[in-house]
Design a protein around this motif. Structure first.
Motif, mmCIF file in Angstrom:
data_model
loop_
_atom_site.group_PDB
_atom_site.id
_atom_site.type_symbol
_atom_site.label_atom_id
_atom_site.label_comp_id
_atom_site.label_asym_id
_atom_site.label_seq_id
_atom_site.Cartn_x
_atom_site.Cartn_y
_atom_site.Cartn_z
ATOM 1 N N ILE A 265 -19.351 48.451 116.841
ATOM 2 C CA ILE A 265 -18.481 47.666 115.953
ATOM 3 C C ILE A 265 -19.031 47.620 114.527
ATOM 4 O O ILE A 265 -18.282 47.764 113.570
ATOM 5 N N TYR A 266 -20.340 47.455 114.389
ATOM 6 C CA TYR A 266 -20.882 47.131 113.056
ATOM 7 C C TYR A 266 -21.506 48.295 112.292
ATOM 8 O O TYR A 266 -21.677 48.199 111.081
ATOM 9 N N SER A 267 -21.869 49.376 112.988
ATOM 10 C CA SER A 267 -22.559 50.424 112.224
ATOM 11 C C SER A 267 -21.557 51.232 111.411
ATOM 12 O O SER A 267 -20.388 51.365 111.776
ATOM 13 N N GLU A 268 -22.054 51.782 110.316
ATOM 14 C CA GLU A 268 -21.207 52.574 109.414
ATOM 15 C C GLU A 268 -20.736 53.863 110.068
ATOM 16 O O GLU A 268 -19.710 54.423 109.701
ATOM 17 N N GLU A 269 -21.513 54.348 111.038
ATOM 18 C CA GLU A 269 -21.128 55.598 111.704
ATOM 19 C C GLU A 269 -19.831 55.421 112.501
ATOM 20 O O GLU A 269 -19.074 56.374 112.695
ATOM 21 N N TYR A 270 -19.599 54.200 112.947
ATOM 22 C CA TYR A 270 -18.409 53.969 113.775
ATOM 23 C C TYR A 270 -17.444 53.020 113.049
ATOM 24 O O TYR A 270 -16.923 53.388 112.020
ATOM 25 N N CYS A 271 -17.234 51.830 113.565
ATOM 26 C CA CYS A 271 -16.145 50.979 113.045
ATOM 27 C C CYS A 271 -16.445 50.327 111.689
ATOM 28 O O CYS A 271 -15.527 49.834 111.032
#
Lengths: 455, 165
Positions: A265-271
């Motif tokens: 949810i929180y990392s820039e790589e994903y959501c």
């Protein structure tokens, strides 16, 4: 960065077209299967990989293939389930739109393993532009000797056809899909007999999801054992997650099932976190039919362990405190969202999509919708909450197909985890009507990943 | 018979039937109904459905029961441009209610209604599988995603221009 097996080449310009796909290693897995492996060896490789069906049920794919009946002189069929209709789920669209040859190659290998000479891609009717993309890919595969008679001199014949549905969520259920492919209403069949014995036109049939079939290509490329090493436990390989709702970067992500929900949810790589600095309230991690979880149970299991993006971890604790991987449709709700209103929208969906064959589903979904409408519109009674609980209990497990369960579970989980929000709606009818949802107390403090990113 | 496919469309019907084993031509029903709807004004009249039945050598009732089951078949006339706006969970979280209200206001029609000039019909629909690109609607063969009021204005203007209004 996690390992990519399906979308590793998605960034290559023109990968949708045969020449570019082939130049970038496309059809190497099919070549390997047709020229150096028997059909049983292909099935064995898929079994070794631990691949689980990516449509939602998570049943082991190789095992499903091994159930296929093989009576003499009777054709067998493979059907690709591209009837992606679960709210929150839009991953298969991405594969078909941008990597059609990956799917064709997966279908070719899988059809070879199953001994199917005629294969159908059943795609939801609303994806009206995608059949053109798939048909172009099929034509190019034919031209280059990957479909048709005696493919690459192997003696194996295969034709692939695309069939559009016409708007019915229930056709994602395998027997309803088969009925629809036979030109009928999408009413699910009673099982047994299972499609593996009597499926399309009463012939042995395997129905697999788009992502499942596409995953067969990297399995053949790297080998089943290597594929099984990726991930955690029985959650092997990679999984596509379609993320949506209140997140900064909605989209389709490939994860290798070693990351935590919090990281996703929180990392820039994903959501990339929640928009406007708002806090996380809840999430449905696997498509609308799986239980919603409040933030505290989403990020950590009931035992206080970090919740991981694996089949097992998402399910940890069962329905009372866990949820499911499902189809990977990840729907995030921020602190301003109203769970009652969201549950109503899902109840309306399932009522609309019930095929009407079983009374508990046909009547119960409409009843739940009406009770939820009353609560949402400020006309509910406290006893309505218990009534809702009672109705969903009477639907679950009492229908021919899982749509009844899919309709019941969101309501059950919403009441289980957010009962006081339902009560608030009943006790504050005027505020509920003004759409002042009020409650934000389920939002967790800023999680560790987000806090670190903010520093 | 007033309802009749062109030669080209009849060839397409034959091509569709050939996708299935011999004697299984009923499987062609859903694709042929799509073709009929596209060819005969965007909806399926009883006459059209009877014609499809005759082409596939099945009974009319077999066609009616299918046409009434699936949400993409229109059983009454619709406008030249059918706005099918998704209202399910993820689109709702991203403001589909406001988009639907705006379209109603802008076109002066309610859900399921058609503008008096026959150009636009509004229909709310359940999940179209574009949840990451919400709010959205289907217009003909394509999706219009990340809708805003400005985008809706633009779409309506483009439709009007295309129709020569």
């Amino acid at each position: 960065m996690g390992r990519k097996l399906l979308l590793d080449k998605a960034h290559i310009e023109g990968i949708r077209y045969y020449d570019v796909y082939r130049q970038n290693g496309g059809y190497a897995a099919a070549e390997k299967a047709l020229k150096s492996m028997s059909p049983d060896q292909v099935t064995e490789e898929v079994k070794k990989s631990g691949l689980r069906g990516r449509g939602g049920a998570g049943f082991p794919t190789g095992l499903k293939w091994s159930f296929l009946a093989k009576p003499e002189g009777v054709p067998r069929y493979l059907v690709c389930n591209a009837d992606e209709s679960e709210p929150g789920t839009f991953k298969d669209r991405y594969l078909m739109e941008f990597l059609p040859h990956l799917l064709i190659e997966g279908l070719l290998i899988s059809s070879y393993a199953l001994g199917a000479n005629r294969t159908y891609i059943y795609i939801r009717g609303e994806y009206a532009w995608i059949p053109d993309i798939l048909e172009e890919a099929i034509r190019d595969a034919h031209k280059n000797g990957w479909l048709g008679k005696n493919i690459q001199g192997s003696g194996f014949d295969l034709d692939i056809y695309v069939q559009r549905g016409a708007g019915a969520y229930i056709c994602g259920e395998e027997t309803a899909l088969i009925e629809s492919l036979e030109g009928k209403r999408g009413n699910p069949r009673i099982k047994p007999p299972f499609p593996a014995v009597k499926g399309l036109w009463q012939c042995p049939t395997v129905v697999n999801n788009v992502e499942t079939l596409a995953a067969v290509v990297p399995i053949l490329n790297i080998g089943g054992d290597e594929y099984a090493k990726i991930g955690i436990g029985k959650s092997t390989g990679t999984k596509l997650i379609s993320a949506c709702g209140n997140i900064n970067k909605p989209g389709v992500y490939e994860i290798d099932m070693t990351i935590s929900v919090e990281e996703f949810i929180y990392s820039e790589e994903y959501c990339g976190g929640i928009p406007n600095g708002k806090r996380l309230k809840a999430c449905i991690p696997g498509g609308s039919s799986v239980p919603i979880l409040p933030a505290n149970l989403l990020l950590k299991t009931a035992k206080g362990e970090q919740r991981m993006m694996t089949y097992e971890s998402l399910n940890d604790g069962g329905f009372p405190t866990g949820s499911m991987m499902g189809s990977g449709g990840f729907i995030v709700l921020d602190e301003d969202q109203c769970v009652v209103r969201h549950t109503l929208s899902l109840a309306r969906f399932y009522h609309h999509e019930s095929c009407g064959q079983c009374s508990p589903c046909r009547e119960g979904t409409g009843w739940m919708k009406r009770v939820l409408m009353n609560i949402e519109n400020g006309k509910g009674k406290m006893s309505d909450i218990d009534l809702l609980w009672d109705i969903q209990r009477k639907i679950e497990g009492n229908t021919i197909c899982p749509l009844g369960d899919a309709a019941a579970w969101p309501v059950a989980a919403a009441i289980r985890h957010f009962r006081d929000e339902f009560e608030w709606h009943v006790n504050n009818p005027e505020e509920a009507q003004r759409r002042n949802f009020g409650l934000a107390h389920y939002a967790d403090p800023l999680p560790v990943v987000a806090a670190a990113a903010a520093v | 018979m007033a309802v009749q496919f062109s030669e080209e469309k009849l060839n397409k019907v034959k091509e569709i039937i050939a996708r299935y084993p011999e004697g299984k031509q009923k499987s062609a029903l859903i694709p042929v109904l799509h073709l009929a709807q596209e060819s005969f004004g965007g909806w399926l009249s009883a006459e059209t459905m009877d014609y499809v039945a005759s082409l596939l050598q099945i009974t009319s009732i077999e066609v009616y029961e299918v046409a009434t089951f699936y949400s993409m078949y229109n059983l009454k006339p619709v406008g030249k441009y059918l706005f099918e706006v998704c209202q399910t969970g993820p689109c709702m979280l991203n403001g589909s209610d406001n988009i639907i209200a705006y379209i109603k206001e802008k076109l002066g029609i309610g859900n399921g209604e058609t503008t008096p000039d026959g150009l636009f019909t509004l229909k709310t629909v359940e999940c179209l599988g574009a949840c990451g690109y919400a709010p959205m609607m289907q217009l003909g063969k394509f999706y219009k995603e990340h809708l805003t009021k400005e985008k809706v204005d633009q779409i309506i203007a483009e439709c009007r221009a295309q129709a020569g209004n």
